[in-house]
Design an enzyme around this catalytic site. Structure first.
Site, mmCIF file in Angstrom:
data_model
loop_
_atom_site.group_PDB
_atom_site.id
_atom_site.type_symbol
_atom_site.label_atom_id
_atom_site.label_comp_id
_atom_site.label_asym_id
_atom_site.label_seq_id
_atom_site.Cartn_x
_atom_site.Cartn_y
_atom_site.Cartn_z
ATOM 1 C CE1 TYR A 141 69.641 -29.991 84.509
ATOM 2 C CE2 TYR A 141 68.236 -31.867 84.073
ATOM 3 C CZ TYR A 141 68.453 -30.507 84.049
ATOM 4 O OH TYR A 141 67.478 -29.665 83.581
ATOM 5 C CE LYS A 192 73.628 -20.330 72.584
ATOM 6 N NZ LYS A 192 72.747 -19.484 71.782
ATOM 7 C CG ASP A 224 69.639 -19.556 70.321
ATOM 8 O OD1 ASP A 224 70.059 -20.619 69.825
ATOM 9 O OD2 ASP A 224 70.212 -18.466 70.144
ATOM 10 C CG ASP A 248 64.393 -30.778 82.279
ATOM 11 O OD1 ASP A 248 63.188 -31.096 82.210
ATOM 12 O OD2 ASP A 248 64.970 -30.505 83.344
ATOM 13 C CG ASP A 252 58.557 -29.373 80.756
ATOM 14 O OD1 ASP A 252 58.416 -30.597 80.554
ATOM 15 O OD2 ASP A 252 58.678 -28.892 81.900
#
Ligand code: NAD
Length: 361
Positions: A141, A192, A224, A248, A252
């Site tokens: 970001y 990852k 994942d 992020d 959620d």
């Protein structure tokens, strides 16, 4: 000594939910002896409307001087065509950056009264209590270079940079290990590393910092798999630590395990414990102005503020108990109602204040 709380309502339902959290602060001031001064400031779209930028200088100055910041939500369709630097989201990103709020705590707790609101079977989620620690001021970001450029053949390409320096990984690792020490001492680092070099470094640093916390059991998981495990068997997790982007998304997902995004508080801390406290959800333009938004995530964010920045753990607990009590009494905003009678945003705030007042007597 009186604490200074900066109050930034922002846009959309931000205004409505912050009003309810302020009612709770006023109750704590009147009935529980909380010494706190509130200072209001504009941010996001409201900052742009009043001062021409999403993080006005006045707002930043107020936040710099505050002990803690109570934040509503920002954003709305009316701001979507603004250039990126002027968009509401930039106000929040810049504020987190300016105050070095690098550690984002997102608890996902399932209140037993709401077990049926989860999309998962209640036995999978009943008693769920996970803390997701998301790195907040680095990663993709913020990484440079970024942009959209034109290639020689005239085609455009968009690009962003995922970058983490060792010191950024180290400080979020310490923050997460510290939190794990206060909980069940299980920390899962999500990355990852099978594909990304930056994740390889992340994993190496996490493993090194683990040496300072021998009581904490550290594990690693690919993102994942983590997203799969969160919906398959979420109770296996205690504390999860991960990067800005992965956090992020995973937070959620964790939010939906609990039934409603309207129930989830969050904290973003600097290295001294100063923090910005906000609900996980956004400005919900689809329901803004209707008086039906759930204010509990914001009220629970206030509880986190009392615990992590204002050293008032007892008052924090009292708010959390009051929230449990209003749920027991059957109060539900539309987002958490399962056919029950629903109440407005203001009714829910009043109910929490009434429950608090009852416990003060
Ligand atoms: P959102 O969280 O605002 O809304 C998602 C869905 O959840 C909507 O259906 C909404 O009605 C519902 N919802 C959210 N909060 C609720 C509450 N308290 N009570 C009841 N229902 C609630 O996400 P979105 O729709 O993707 O984004 C809307 C705007 O918010 C965008 O401009 C986005 O950029 C912004 N946003 C801001 C933040 C923030 O301020 N930290 C976070 C996420 C999104």
């Amino acid at each position: 000594m009186s604490s200074k709380i900066a109050v930034l309502a922002g846009d959309g339902i931000g205004v409505e939910i912050i009003a309810e959290a302020v009612k709770v602060i006023q109750c704590l001031q009147q009935d529980f002896g909380l010494a706190a001064e509130l200072e209001y400031a504009a941010i996001g779209g409201a900052g742009y409307d009043q001062y021409g930028k999403p993080l006005p200088d006045e707002t930043l100055a107020i936040c710099e001087q505050a002990d803690a910041i109570l934040f509503g939500a920002i954003g709305g369709p009316e701001y979507e065509d603004l250039q990126r630097e002027l968009r509401p989201e930039k106000g929040l990103l810049n504020l987190r950056s300016a105050l070095s709020l690098f550690s984002n705590l997102r608890p996902a707790i399932l209140y037993p009264q709401l077990a049926d609101a989860s999309s998962l079977k209640s036995e999978l989620v009943a008693g769920l209590d996970i803390m997701i620690v998301r790195e907040l001021t680095g990663g993709i970001y913020f990484g440079q270079p970024r942009g959209i450029r034109e290639l020689e053949n005239g085609e455009r390409e968009g690009f962003n940079t995922l970058v983490y320096a060792e010191h950024e990984i180290e400080r979020i690792a310490r923050s997460a290990f510290d939190i794990a020490m206060l909980r069940n001492r299980k920390l899962c680092s999500v990355d990852k590393a099978n594909v990304l070099e930056v994740s390889e470094l992340w994993r190496e640093v996490l493993t090194r910092v683990a040496g300072e916390y021998p009581q904490v059991e550290l594990s690693h998981m690919y993102v994942d798999n983590a997203s799969m495990q969160l919906v398959r068997a979420p109770k296996q997790f205690d504390v999860i630590v991960t990067t800005n982007l992965f956090g992020d998304i995973l937070s959620d997902t964790a939010a939906m395990l609990t039934g409603s995004i309207g129930m989830l508080p969050s904290a973003s801390l600097d290295k001294n414990g100063k923090g910005l406290y906000e609900p996980v959800h956004g400005s919900a333009p689809d329901i803004a102005g209707k008086g039906i938004a759930n204010p509990l995530a914001t009220i629970l964010s206030l509880a986190m503020m009392l615990r992590y920045s204002l050293q008032q753990a007892e008052l924090a607990q009292q708010i959390e108990t009051a929230v449990g009590n209003v749920l027991n009494q059957g109060f539900r905003t539309a987002d958490i109602a399962e056919g029950e009678h629903t109440v407005s945003t203001a009714d829910m705030g009043d109910a929490v204040v009434a429950a608090l007042r009852a416990s003060a007597k």
